[in-house]
Design a protein around this motif. Structure first.
Motif, PDB file in Angstrom:
ATOM      1  N   HIS A 278       0.834  -1.206   0.000  1.00 47.83           N
ATOM      2  CA  HIS A 278       0.000   0.000   0.000  1.00 47.83           C
ATOM      3  C   HIS A 278       0.870   1.258   0.000  1.00 47.83           C
ATOM      4  O   HIS A 278       0.497   2.277  -0.572  1.00 47.83           O
TER       5      HIS A 278
ATOM      6  N   ARG B  51      -4.769  -0.133   5.613  1.00 45.68           N
ATOM      7  CA  ARG B  51      -6.002   0.633   5.372  1.00 45.68           C
ATOM      8  C   ARG B  51      -5.691   1.999   4.782  1.00 45.68           C
ATOM      9  O   ARG B  51      -6.528   2.900   4.817  1.00 45.68           O
TER      10      ARG B  51
ATOM     11  N   CYS C 269      -4.130  -4.348  -4.176  1.00 47.57           N
ATOM     12  CA  CYS C 269      -5.327  -4.252  -5.014  1.00 47.57           C
ATOM     13  C   CYS C 269      -6.149  -3.040  -4.598  1.00 47.57           C
ATOM     14  O   CYS C 269      -6.046  -2.542  -3.474  1.00 47.57           O
ATOM     15  N   CYS C 270      -6.988  -2.565  -5.526  1.00 50.22           N
ATOM     16  CA  CYS C 270      -7.868  -1.444  -5.180  1.00 50.22           C
ATOM     17  C   CYS C 270      -8.917  -1.920  -4.171  1.00 50.22           C
ATOM     18  O   CYS C 270      -9.317  -3.084  -4.162  1.00 50.22           O
ATOM     19  N   ASP C 271      -9.307  -1.013  -3.291  1.00 51.85           N
ATOM     20  CA  ASP C 271     -10.273  -1.342  -2.246  1.00 51.85           C
ATOM     21  C   ASP C 271     -11.095  -0.099  -1.929  1.00 51.85           C
ATOM     22  O   ASP C 271     -10.891   0.966  -2.535  1.00 51.85           O
TER      23      ASP C 271
ATOM     24  N   SER D 205     -14.564  -2.513  -6.312  1.00 51.34           N
ATOM     25  CA  SER D 205     -13.110  -2.654  -6.126  1.00 51.34           C
ATOM     26  C   SER D 205     -12.719  -4.118  -6.232  1.00 51.34           C
ATOM     27  O   SER D 205     -13.561  -5.012  -6.090  1.00 51.34           O
TER      28      SER D 205
ATOM     29  N   ALA E 143     -10.829  -5.720  -4.107  1.00 51.69           N
ATOM     30  CA  ALA E 143     -10.972  -6.341  -2.779  1.00 51.69           C
ATOM     31  C   ALA E 143     -12.437  -6.735  -2.565  1.00 51.69           C
ATOM     32  O   ALA E 143     -12.732  -7.849  -2.112  1.00 51.69           O
ATOM     33  N   GLY E 144     -13.355  -5.832  -2.913  1.00 51.82           N
ATOM     34  CA  GLY E 144     -14.786  -6.130  -2.783  1.00 51.82           C
ATOM     35  C   GLY E 144     -15.205  -7.278  -3.687  1.00 51.82           C
ATOM     36  O   GLY E 144     -15.980  -8.157  -3.290  1.00 51.82           O
TER      37      GLY E 144
ATOM     38  N   GLU F 184     -14.049 -10.583  -2.163  1.00 52.33           N
ATOM     39  CA  GLU F 184     -14.886 -10.995  -1.033  1.00 52.33           C
ATOM     40  C   GLU F 184     -16.236 -11.514  -1.526  1.00 52.33           C
ATOM     41  O   GLU F 184     -16.745 -12.537  -1.052  1.00 52.33           O
TER      42      GLU F 184
END
Lengths: 199, 210
Positions: free
Chosen positions: A51, A71, B103-105, B119, B121-122, B125
């Motif tokens: 990140h 995050r 990864c994009c989230d 995204s 990540a979404g 999941e």
């Protein structure tokens, strides 16, 4: 001010509150410190190389840069750096590194050093992900080939971070003693956590 | 680990992963997995776990070190967090992928002023939920077809993929793997050349491009 010596080949943990300074010093030169950090209030949020690379759009960091968590929140600001060469692309050495690549069982390794140091701080080993390898010199050639070279650090070189959240961290003075990565000599590192910005 | 017998092997199959969405699937040891960029310039975020132990997962970071390369060449072993080979890259008509960036989230799109955007990540999941699998946590993906050049000073840029319509990568599985592929929904930067399109997945018992 708290001072912790990380014995060569071993790991030590530390805590820092938001606003405090964390100095990592290479006492004798050419010694990597595998560095990890976690949000003190939620160990599932960690200082994340992947990140941070996209946050900085860079493979390297410089004074003024903010390193981010899983995050995408800033956790450390780079305040000073007398070394200038670090790595955050190579995983920590672990038992599988020594066993599968080199046929050595039971070698000390950064992953277990970090796990040992962080266990009393409530960090589960599976929460320990990829580290920032402070002072590691892993140059990439223009065609994308990775090398493992000797660090460029001299005795007393150091990196200073400012904590941007309350955090728990750990450093392993990497025990890899037969590749050039530590100059073939495993030595101590020093962590200093201070209220005042080190001069 | 369980040895997979021939009749346990997942059936040969092929399907489309809709642009901007994700799909989970299994590949058996010895099978060939081909991922095709149908219209070109579409990134596929690829995640995989040991089917018998989700604590072991595909690790781009260990893969870079194992192949001493930022972009592993044909013949490279894509390894797990335990440094065991999971997939071997056996075919690659592009030669440009990314194993460096997360990864994009949701947080990524929020920071780009697009909260609630789909995204990877979404998608991952969602795809895992669809097949009723819970994994401990997403790790970083191998970003197939993603083009992130590294400058001499270590600067990274996100460029449109070099893949054209019909370009593909082929892997041979050396471990039973649970996989997720997300056709990346990023339409805010150059990541997918500005247009989100489909990917195609093919699983075969024999290499079918020979």
């Amino acid at each position: 001010m708290r001072e912790i010596v990380v014995p060569g080949g071993h790991g030590r943990a530390f805590e820092a509150r938001a606003g405090q300074y964390i100095t990592l010093e290479d006492l004798e030169g050419k010694q990597i410190g595998d560095f990890v950090a976690f949000n003190a209030d939620d160990r599932d949020e960690w200082l994340s190389p992947s990140h941070t690379r996209i946050a900085l759009m860079s493979m390297t960091f410089r004074p003024g840069d903010r390193l981010v968590t899983s995050r995408r929140r800033p956790i450390l600001e780079v305040v000073a750096d007398t070394a200038g060469v670090h790595d955050f692309s190579v995983p920590a050495c672990d038992p599988s590194r020594y066993e599968i690549f080199f046929g050595i069982e039971g070698h000390r390794n950064c992953q277990e050093n970090l796990a040992e140091a962080l266990a009393p701080h409530g960090v589960d080993p599976v929460q320990i992900r990829d580290p920032f390898n402070i002072f590691q010199n892993s140059p990439t050639s223009p065609d994308g080939v990775l090398a493992l070279a000797e660090p460029v650090t001299k005795p007393g070189d150091r990196v200073v971070f400012r904590a941007l959240m309350n955090l728990v961290g750990a450093v392993s003075a990497c025990p890899q003693d037969f590749l050039p990565v530590n100059g073939f000599r495993i030595t101590d590192l020093r962590i200093v956590v201070s209220e005042e910005r080190p001069c | 680990m369980l040895k997979l017998r021939a009749f346990d092997r997942p059936a040969e199959t092929e399907f489309v992963v809709k642009g901007g969405h994700g799909k989970a699937f299994v590949v058996g040891v010895g099978q060939f997995l081909t991922i095709t960029d149908v219209q070109g310039q579409q990134v596929g975020d690829f995640f995989a776990w040991n089917r018998h132990d989700p604590r072991e997962y595909l690790s781009p970071h260990n893969t870079r070190l194992a192949s001493s390369a930022l972009v592993p060449p044909v013949g490279a072993r894509f390894v797990t967090n335990r440094r065991r080979p999971m997939l071997v890259l056996v075919r690659d008509t592009v030669g440009r992928h990314d194993l460096l960036v997360a990864c994009c989230d949701a947080a990524r799109y929020a920071s780009l002023g697009a909260p609630g955007h789909r995204s990877c990540a979404g998608n991952a999941e969602e795809a895992l939920r669809e097949i009723g699998v819970v994994v401990p946590r997403l790790y970083d993906p191998v970003n197939l077809f993603m083009h992130v050049p590294v400058g001499v000073d270590g600067a990274l840029t996100i460029e449109p993929p070099l893949s054209r319509a019909g370009d593909s990568v082929g892997f041979r599985a050396t471990m039973d793997a649970l996989c997720v592929l997300s056709a990346c929904p990023m339409d805010i930067n150059a990541c997918n050349g500005g247009t989100i399109t489909d990917l195609h997945v093919r699983i075969r018992n024999e290499a079918d491009w020979l």
